[in-house]
Each structure stands twice: as structure tokens, then as C-alpha cells.
Design a protein around this motif. Structure first.
Motif, PDB file in Angstrom:
ATOM      1  N   PRO A   2      -6.072  -1.513  -6.377  1.00  0.00           N
ATOM      2  CA  PRO A   2      -6.228  -2.088  -5.027  1.00  0.00           C
ATOM      3  C   PRO A   2      -6.568  -3.568  -5.029  1.00  0.00           C
ATOM      4  O   PRO A   2      -5.989  -4.334  -4.254  1.00  0.00           O
ATOM      5  CB  PRO A   2      -7.374  -1.261  -4.421  1.00  0.00           C
ATOM      6  N   SER A  49      -3.500  -5.690  -6.735  1.00  0.00           N
ATOM      7  CA  SER A  49      -2.339  -5.698  -5.846  1.00  0.00           C
ATOM      8  C   SER A  49      -2.582  -6.592  -4.635  1.00  0.00           C
ATOM      9  O   SER A  49      -1.733  -7.405  -4.266  1.00  0.00           O
ATOM     10  CB  SER A  49      -2.028  -4.269  -5.399  1.00  0.00           C
ATOM     11  N   THR A  74      -0.612  -2.981   0.275  1.00  0.00           N
ATOM     12  CA  THR A  74      -1.422  -2.287  -0.723  1.00  0.00           C
ATOM     13  C   THR A  74      -1.840  -0.913  -0.215  1.00  0.00           C
ATOM     14  O   THR A  74      -1.781   0.078  -0.954  1.00  0.00           O
ATOM     15  CB  THR A  74      -2.660  -3.128  -1.092  1.00  0.00           C
ATOM     16  N   TRP A 125      -0.691   2.553  -1.890  1.00  0.00           N
ATOM     17  CA  TRP A 125      -1.744   3.472  -2.337  1.00  0.00           C
ATOM     18  C   TRP A 125      -1.565   4.839  -1.671  1.00  0.00           C
ATOM     19  O   TRP A 125      -1.677   5.874  -2.325  1.00  0.00           O
ATOM     20  CB  TRP A 125      -3.117   2.910  -1.987  1.00  0.00           C
ATOM     21  N   GLY A 179      -0.300   6.948  -4.573  1.00  0.00           N
ATOM     22  CA  GLY A 179      -1.557   7.501  -5.055  1.00  0.00           C
ATOM     23  C   GLY A 179      -1.929   8.823  -4.415  1.00  0.00           C
ATOM     24  O   GLY A 179      -2.392   9.738  -5.091  1.00  0.00           O
ATOM     25  N   LEU A 200      -3.156   5.801  -9.979  1.00  0.00           N
ATOM     26  CA  LEU A 200      -3.334   4.356  -9.847  1.00  0.00           C
ATOM     27  C   LEU A 200      -4.793   4.040 -10.174  1.00  0.00           C
ATOM     28  O   LEU A 200      -5.701   4.590  -9.559  1.00  0.00           O
ATOM     29  CB  LEU A 200      -2.994   3.892  -8.428  1.00  0.00           C
TER      30      LEU A 200
END
Length: 157
Positions: A101, A104, A131, A135, A139, A146
Motif C-alpha cells: 500500500p 504503490s 491503490t 488492493w 488482495g 500483497l
């Protein structure tokens, strides 16, 4: 240089077909109807579909296939390429330590500020949104691991 939609459509559809072909060898997961090739096949199919739409749209106009709009200075091209390559290298080395996070968000903010907006607030807003979407999709939805990096101690303490 500006390309006609015919060129872009053909290249996009050909790339999509290559992705589908490359994903045919990927095996299914045990006791699952889908496997490693499912996601690339879907993406390849969408690339073929949207490439075909671009091709059909391009066939409707009479524009040139390629048209030079204005020359790009060589130094600008080299600096842009170097910044993108440096961002990829920084992402690879910093993500395991600092976390996805943060890395990025920072890299996207810098790239957007440098190449597009020249204002920090819109660049950071778009970087934060991108981001969060990445995510969420990779993710959370697709369960791609991640790294949280520094945030792991904050979140799980």
C-alpha cells in the motif's frame, strides 16, 4: 504518433488471442472447475472483444493508419523510460520491506505528478484510489498475497 483504431484494434485482438493461447496449457486446480488459466483466458477474451470493437469502429472512418502529431524530444523519452524502469525496480525491492500500500501509493503519486497533473492533490487522490482498487481486486477478491510490510505491525498489533 497517433494510430487509427484499426491498428489499435488489430494489435489488441492479436495480443488477446496470444494470451488465450498461452493460458491453454495451465492446469485446473484439484476439485475445482477453474484453474490457473481461467483469469488469463477471461482477460484474453475481453482483449479480443474490445479489439474487435475498435477495429469495427476504425473501419468506419477514413483517417490515416498512422499520423505524426508532434515530435517527442529524445531526452524526454529517455527520462520517462528511466523513471518507469526505476519505479519498477523500486517496487520490487521496497514492497517486501515497506509494503504494497505505501510503495504503490508513493510511486503512483510521483509518476502521476511528474507526467500528468503537476499538482499534488489530484495525483495523490488518483494514486490512493488506484491503490485501493488494486488492493481490493487482487488482495481481497482474488486472494493474491500483497505484502503489508510496515503496516502489518500496525494492523495486527
Amino acid at each position: 504518433m497517433r494510430t487509427n483504431d484499426k491498428v489499435t484494434g488489430v494489435v489488441t485482438a492479436a495480443f488477446g488471442a496470444a494470451v488465450i493461447y498461452a493460458s491453454l496449457d495451465l492446469k485446473n486446480l484439484p476439485r475445482q472447475d477453474y484453474g490457473a488459466g481461467t483469469f488469463p483466458t477471461v482477460i484474453g477474451g475481453l482483449l479480443v472483444l474490445f479489439g474487435a470493437i475498435l477495429l469495427l469502429r476504425g473501419l468506419g472512418n477514413r483517417e490515416e493508419w498512422l499520423a505524426w502529431q508532434h515530435p517527442v524530444p529524445l531526452m524526454h523519452f529517455i527520462l520517462t523510460l528511466a523513471a518507469i524502469c526505476a519505479s519498477v525496480v523500486a517496487y520490487v525491492y521496497l514492497t517486501p520491506v515497506v509494503g504494497f500500500p505505501i510503495v504503490s501509493f508513493v510511486l503512483l503519486s510521483l509518476l502521476l505528478y511528474t507526467f500528468h497533473h503537476r499538482r499534488w492533490l489530484p495525483s495523490m487522490g488518483m494514486a490512493l484510489t488506484a491503490t485501493a482498487i488494486i488492493w481490493g481486486v487482487f488482495g481481497q477478491l482474488l486472494h493474491v498475497p500483497l505484502d503489508l510490510g510496515l503496516l502489518e505491525k500496525v494492523i495486527y498489533s
